[in-house]
Design a protein around this motif. Structure first.
Motif, PDB file in Angstrom:
ATOM      1  N   GLN A 117       0.830  -1.203   0.000  1.00  0.00           N
ATOM      2  CA  GLN A 117       0.000   0.000   0.000  1.00  0.00           C
ATOM      3  C   GLN A 117       0.868   1.259   0.000  1.00  0.00           C
ATOM      4  O   GLN A 117       0.438   2.323  -0.422  1.00  0.00           O
ATOM      5  CB  GLN A 117      -0.894  -0.035   1.247  1.00  0.00           C
ATOM      6  CG  GLN A 117      -1.848   1.127   1.397  1.00  0.00           C
ATOM      7  CD  GLN A 117      -2.621   1.025   2.707  1.00  0.00           C
ATOM      8  OE1 GLN A 117      -2.959  -0.068   3.152  1.00  0.00           O
ATOM      9  NE2 GLN A 117      -2.908   2.151   3.321  1.00  0.00           N
ATOM     10  N   LYS A 149     -11.887  -4.330 -15.840  1.00  0.00           N
ATOM     11  CA  LYS A 149     -11.601  -5.057 -14.596  1.00  0.00           C
ATOM     12  C   LYS A 149     -10.264  -5.765 -14.754  1.00  0.00           C
ATOM     13  O   LYS A 149     -10.108  -6.625 -15.638  1.00  0.00           O
ATOM     14  CB  LYS A 149     -12.700  -6.067 -14.302  1.00  0.00           C
ATOM     15  CG  LYS A 149     -12.496  -6.843 -13.012  1.00  0.00           C
ATOM     16  CD  LYS A 149     -13.632  -7.828 -12.785  1.00  0.00           C
ATOM     17  CE  LYS A 149     -13.438  -8.589 -11.484  1.00  0.00           C
ATOM     18  NZ  LYS A 149     -14.503  -9.585 -11.278  1.00  0.00           N
ATOM     19  N   GLN A 160      -5.737  -8.777  -6.027  1.00  0.00           N
ATOM     20  CA  GLN A 160      -6.506  -7.535  -5.936  1.00  0.00           C
ATOM     21  C   GLN A 160      -7.118  -7.254  -7.301  1.00  0.00           C
ATOM     22  O   GLN A 160      -6.604  -7.727  -8.326  1.00  0.00           O
ATOM     23  CB  GLN A 160      -5.615  -6.360  -5.539  1.00  0.00           C
ATOM     24  CG  GLN A 160      -4.890  -6.542  -4.224  1.00  0.00           C
ATOM     25  CD  GLN A 160      -4.003  -5.363  -3.878  1.00  0.00           C
ATOM     26  OE1 GLN A 160      -3.723  -4.536  -4.719  1.00  0.00           O
ATOM     27  NE2 GLN A 160      -3.573  -5.300  -2.639  1.00  0.00           N
ATOM     28  N   TYR A 161      -8.191  -6.500  -7.315  1.00  0.00           N
ATOM     29  CA  TYR A 161      -8.817  -6.117  -8.576  1.00  0.00           C
ATOM     30  C   TYR A 161      -8.837  -4.599  -8.685  1.00  0.00           C
ATOM     31  O   TYR A 161      -9.119  -3.899  -7.714  1.00  0.00           O
ATOM     32  CB  TYR A 161     -10.239  -6.657  -8.658  1.00  0.00           C
ATOM     33  CG  TYR A 161     -10.281  -8.162  -8.756  1.00  0.00           C
ATOM     34  CD1 TYR A 161     -10.222  -8.795  -9.997  1.00  0.00           C
ATOM     35  CD2 TYR A 161     -10.358  -8.951  -7.608  1.00  0.00           C
ATOM     36  CE1 TYR A 161     -10.244 -10.183 -10.089  1.00  0.00           C
ATOM     37  CE2 TYR A 161     -10.373 -10.333  -7.691  1.00  0.00           C
ATOM     38  CZ  TYR A 161     -10.321 -10.940  -8.926  1.00  0.00           C
ATOM     39  OH  TYR A 161     -10.332 -12.311  -9.013  1.00  0.00           O
ATOM     40  N   TYR A 162      -8.543  -4.141  -9.877  1.00  0.00           N
ATOM     41  CA  TYR A 162      -8.573  -2.704 -10.157  1.00  0.00           C
ATOM     42  C   TYR A 162      -9.585  -2.459 -11.269  1.00  0.00           C
ATOM     43  O   TYR A 162      -9.636  -3.222 -12.238  1.00  0.00           O
ATOM     44  CB  TYR A 162      -7.191  -2.206 -10.592  1.00  0.00           C
ATOM     45  CG  TYR A 162      -6.179  -2.226  -9.474  1.00  0.00           C
ATOM     46  CD1 TYR A 162      -5.886  -1.066  -8.758  1.00  0.00           C
ATOM     47  CD2 TYR A 162      -5.521  -3.397  -9.124  1.00  0.00           C
ATOM     48  CE1 TYR A 162      -4.966  -1.085  -7.720  1.00  0.00           C
ATOM     49  CE2 TYR A 162      -4.611  -3.423  -8.087  1.00  0.00           C
ATOM     50  CZ  TYR A 162      -4.331  -2.265  -7.389  1.00  0.00           C
ATOM     51  OH  TYR A 162      -3.431  -2.286  -6.368  1.00  0.00           O
ATOM     52  N   LEU A 171      -8.527   5.305 -12.090  1.00  0.00           N
ATOM     53  CA  LEU A 171      -8.958   4.217 -11.210  1.00  0.00           C
ATOM     54  C   LEU A 171     -10.249   4.618 -10.512  1.00  0.00           C
ATOM     55  O   LEU A 171     -10.312   5.660  -9.858  1.00  0.00           O
ATOM     56  CB  LEU A 171      -7.863   3.933 -10.173  1.00  0.00           C
ATOM     57  CG  LEU A 171      -8.170   2.837  -9.167  1.00  0.00           C
ATOM     58  CD1 LEU A 171      -8.282   1.485  -9.853  1.00  0.00           C
ATOM     59  CD2 LEU A 171      -7.099   2.794  -8.084  1.00  0.00           C
ATOM     60  N   LYS A 173     -12.307   2.013  -8.868  1.00  0.00           N
ATOM     61  CA  LYS A 173     -12.636   1.080  -7.780  1.00  0.00           C
ATOM     62  C   LYS A 173     -11.480   0.110  -7.584  1.00  0.00           C
ATOM     63  O   LYS A 173     -10.795  -0.243  -8.544  1.00  0.00           O
ATOM     64  CB  LYS A 173     -13.911   0.308  -8.149  1.00  0.00           C
ATOM     65  CG  LYS A 173     -14.355  -0.740  -7.132  1.00  0.00           C
ATOM     66  CD  LYS A 173     -15.587  -1.466  -7.631  1.00  0.00           C
ATOM     67  CE  LYS A 173     -15.824  -2.739  -6.858  1.00  0.00           C
ATOM     68  NZ  LYS A 173     -16.977  -3.514  -7.384  1.00  0.00           N
ATOM     69  N   GLN A 174     -11.305  -0.289  -6.329  1.00  0.00           N
ATOM     70  CA  GLN A 174     -10.313  -1.313  -6.001  1.00  0.00           C
ATOM     71  C   GLN A 174     -10.983  -2.342  -5.105  1.00  0.00           C
ATOM     72  O   GLN A 174     -11.755  -1.982  -4.207  1.00  0.00           O
ATOM     73  CB  GLN A 174      -9.127  -0.665  -5.284  1.00  0.00           C
ATOM     74  CG  GLN A 174      -7.977  -1.610  -5.038  1.00  0.00           C
ATOM     75  CD  GLN A 174      -6.793  -0.910  -4.377  1.00  0.00           C
ATOM     76  OE1 GLN A 174      -6.718   0.311  -4.359  1.00  0.00           O
ATOM     77  NE2 GLN A 174      -5.890  -1.673  -3.823  1.00  0.00           N
ATOM     78  N   THR A 176     -10.078  -5.605  -2.709  1.00  0.00           N
ATOM     79  CA  THR A 176      -9.034  -6.430  -2.092  1.00  0.00           C
ATOM     80  C   THR A 176      -9.693  -7.380  -1.096  1.00  0.00           C
ATOM     81  O   THR A 176     -10.875  -7.212  -0.747  1.00  0.00           O
ATOM     82  CB  THR A 176      -7.989  -5.573  -1.347  1.00  0.00           C
ATOM     83  OG1 THR A 176      -8.654  -4.809  -0.339  1.00  0.00           O
ATOM     84  CG2 THR A 176      -7.289  -4.613  -2.290  1.00  0.00           C
ATOM     85  N   GLU A 188     -14.011  -3.082  -0.591  1.00  0.00           N
ATOM     86  CA  GLU A 188     -14.223  -2.317  -1.818  1.00  0.00           C
ATOM     87  C   GLU A 188     -13.945  -0.848  -1.567  1.00  0.00           C
ATOM     88  O   GLU A 188     -14.461  -0.283  -0.596  1.00  0.00           O
ATOM     89  CB  GLU A 188     -15.690  -2.414  -2.247  1.00  0.00           C
ATOM     90  CG  GLU A 188     -16.016  -3.609  -3.097  1.00  0.00           C
ATOM     91  CD  GLU A 188     -17.433  -3.474  -3.653  1.00  0.00           C
ATOM     92  OE1 GLU A 188     -17.776  -4.273  -4.503  1.00  0.00           O
ATOM     93  OE2 GLU A 188     -18.171  -2.563  -3.234  1.00  0.00           O
TER      94      GLU A 188
END
Lengths: 237, 414
Positions: A117, A149, A160-162, A171, A173-174, A176, A188
């Motif tokens: 992070q 996505k 993780q998804y971005y 960006l 939304k993230q 994890t 989210e």
């Protein structure tokens, strides 16, 4: 019959056209770097954000970042001052609401989460050099519009998804996952209200939800390249 | 070793007996300066105030830094400002002059620091005496000139007060020669003390529930004076003369945080609380011995921001929805809502002052079932949470923000 062949032909043409318009992962990432002015960001050595953390209460918030990976979150819970930080080697936190205000060194996945992070440029920038893997998973519809996505498998295998906006390539939304008390919970975060600071776009509203809870970080000020000593990030002895 | 039901170190015994006798014969209604103004409503009877503010807000006259942590409000006398603040777990009573100059401070007792650390209790001033409590339950009477302690109690030891979740937060109520406190223990639920000597006058068992952070209301009726306050799950009506529990109104919500002082007007009691309880109107019998519920509206909730009733309408912030509500006092129905985030409110000279937890202070014009934002500015000076209720006195608006007390000039320029 002729009519149906004609319609099918048009649909085929449109579908092919749309697919041809879709971008490869590398193209998406390239546009993401441009949209975020990553070139300009390389000239930035520190970022200081101040604002409010809105949960049940509304409390002050300060985030300090310094290259390459120093990070400090200075925030309040129940009006008690708390910290989450990474000094480049050690991830540490304080949790005064537990009755123990002493800093604690993070271990295991929490330590790794804090370390990643703290990446000043974010994990998507130069992801290959950092040992992460990316895969384009498709297009999702968010409340902000359609977004690519992208799955990121961290160097330590965490996933993780971005979600990168199809139009502005910022960006939005993230997603994890963290293990909490033996259960995996989804976290989210929506990134909203982008504004330009010295030519670099920053989200001024971060809305995070997890396990039925929500917290918003409302950024009020962002300052770049204010000198910050490394000692700020070190765990107090 | 302190004895149960005995005042703490009693310098008052050294006072000339004539002074004690003189004090004991004071009229029943002295000038009481206290939490949310003279009558605890937050309605400040001022005139000639600015009806709108410049974009940057009214002019800052002075700021005093160094109060320590706290959420209590100042109390303003003719020549002094009294306010509490916590440093290193101890609550201090500060005396400033009216220009914000520091005069002195004295320790009162240990403060609550487990969560929301800081002084909670707004002092109550009656003539030359001052009454204050701390989050860990010290109750003290001090001389207003010097801060010298006359008597004190430790509610946890002396009155078996159980610890609660957020610390004792009561602004002590005075009626005539009595000062009241709410330890909230099963055997010593509410206590009336002789305000000059600290002698216990009566003890009420109430409903035996723990204290609920409420600064009580005093209702004066021809028949009797009634102390109205909350304990954990009920509003209580206590005969102020002898501690008799006259009536109670049970809460059916989960919460036990009932900070807001109730409001009494034309025979009706209004209260608003949070945690699933909402707002309520009760009819008080003519002799004060009973109540009847008129309406209840759970949608209108407020935990600690208080409310103002003007004519037929009530103005308050919703804790859950973070909106400001206007409520019809006759029916209990909501008539309007405004986005201004949650906070507290006071009223003076035709304007509502809404101070929200973001530090925004809004000046609103109440118009019956609606209200209109006139001006606003952000309080940037000070520390930590914006919880303290503002105070207006002689054309000056006092805002306490954690470590700082700010004085703004809101007098209209003629």
């Amino acid at each position: 019959m002729k009519k149906s062949i004609g319609v099918t032909g048009i649909l085929f043409f449109l579908t092919s056209f749309c697919l041809a318009q879709e971008l490869t992962l590398d193209e998406i990432m390239q546009r993401y770097y441009v949209a975020n002015n990553m070139e300009k960001l390389q000239e930035v050595n520190t970022i200081i954000m101040t604002g409010l953390r809105v949960q049940q209460d509304i409390m002050p918030l300060k985030i300090v970042r310094k290259r390459p990976d120093l990070y400090l979150l200075d925030f309040y819970v129940a009006d008690l001052n708390a910290f989450q930080a990474y000094d480049g080697e050690t991830a540490w936190v304080t949790s005064p609401w537990t009755g123990n205000a002493a800093p604690q060194v993070l271990q295991g996945s929490r330590e790794r989460d804090m370390k990643y992070q703290s990446d000043f440029d974010g994990m998507l920038y130069r992801w290959k050099e950092k040992g992460h893997l990316l895969k384009l998973e498709g297009i999702d519809t968010l409340d902000t519009g359609e977004a690519y996505k992208i799955r990121l498998i961290r160097a330590d295998s965490a996933i993780q998804y971005y979600f990168i906006d199809r139009k502005d390539f910022l960006l939005k939304k993230q997603l994890t996952y963290r293990t909490f008390r033996g259960e995996e919970i989804a976290i989210e975060t929506y990134f909203r209200n982008y504004r330009d600071v010295d030519g670099i776009p920053f989200a001024f509203l971060l809305e995070t939800s997890y396990a039925g809870r929500s917290v918003s970080n409302e950024i009020e000020t962002i300052e770049l390249n204010v000198p910050v000593e490394d000692d700020l990030f070190r765990m107090p002895q | 070793m302190k004895h149960l039901f005995s005042p703490r170190p009693s310098s008052f015994l050294l006072l000339p007996i004539t002074l004690v006798l003189l004090a004991a014969t004071l009229p029943a209604q002295d000038v009481v300066l206290q939490w949310r103004g003279a009558d605890r409503t937050g309605y400040y009877h001022e005139s000639g105030l600015l009806q709108s503010w410049p974009a940057e807000g009214p002019g800052l006259l002075w700021a005093f830094d160094g109060l320590g942590n706290g959420y209590s409000s100042p109390v303003i006398t003719s020549d002094r400002i009294f306010i509490t603040g916590e440093t290193d777990t101890v609550t201090y009573l500060f005396a400033l002059d009216r220009s914000g100059k520091y005069l002195w401070k004295v320790p009162v007792g240990k403060e609550w620091t487990i969560n929301y650390p800081g002084a909670r209790s707004t002092p109550t001033v009656v003539d030359d005496l001052l009454y204050v409590s701390t989050g860990l339950g010290t109750i003290a009477c001090l001389e207003a000139k010097t801060g010298t302690k006359k008597w004190s109690y430790e509610m946890q030891q002396d009155f078996h007060a159980p610890r609660n979740t957020f610390g004792f937060s009561e602004g002590l109520l005075v009626d005539g020669n009595l000062v009241f406190c709410t330890p909230g223990s099963p055997d010593t639920n509410l206590v009336a003390l002789d305000r000059f000597t600290g002698k216990i006058e009566w003890i009420s068992k109430g409903l035996g529930e723990h204290a609920a952070y409420c600064s009580p209301l005093l209702i004066r009726l021809p028949e009797r004076n009634i102390l109205v306050t909350f304990t954990a799950h009920a509003l209580l009506g206590i005969d102020a003369t002898d501690g008799t529990l006259l009536w109670s109104h049970k809460q059916d919500g989960e919460g036990d945080v009932h900070v807001n002082t109730p409001w009494f007007e034309d025979g009706y009691i209004y209260y608003i609380t949070g945690d699933g309880n909402g707002s309520v109107k009760l009819k008080l019998s003519a002799d004060g011995s009973g109540i009847t519920e008129v309406w209840r509206n759970k949608a209108c909730d407020n935990t600690m921001g208080a409310f103002i009733k003007l004519g037929d309408y009530i103005y308050t912030a919703s804790y859950e929805k973070r909106l400001w509500y206007i409520q019809d006092a006759t029916s209990g129905q909501l008539t309007d809502s405004i986005k201004f985030d949650k906070g507290n409110t006071i009223f003076a000279d035709g304007r509502l002052y809404l101070y929200n937890e973001r530090g925004l202070l809004g000046l609103f014009k109440p118009e019956g079932p609606k209200m209109e934002l006139v001006s606003s500015f952000k309080v940037t000076w000070g520390t930590k949470a914006h919880y303290a209720h503002p105070v207006i006195c002689d054309g000056i608006l006092y805002i306490r923000h954690g470590n700082s007390l700010l004085a703004y000039n809101i007098k209209e320029v003629r």
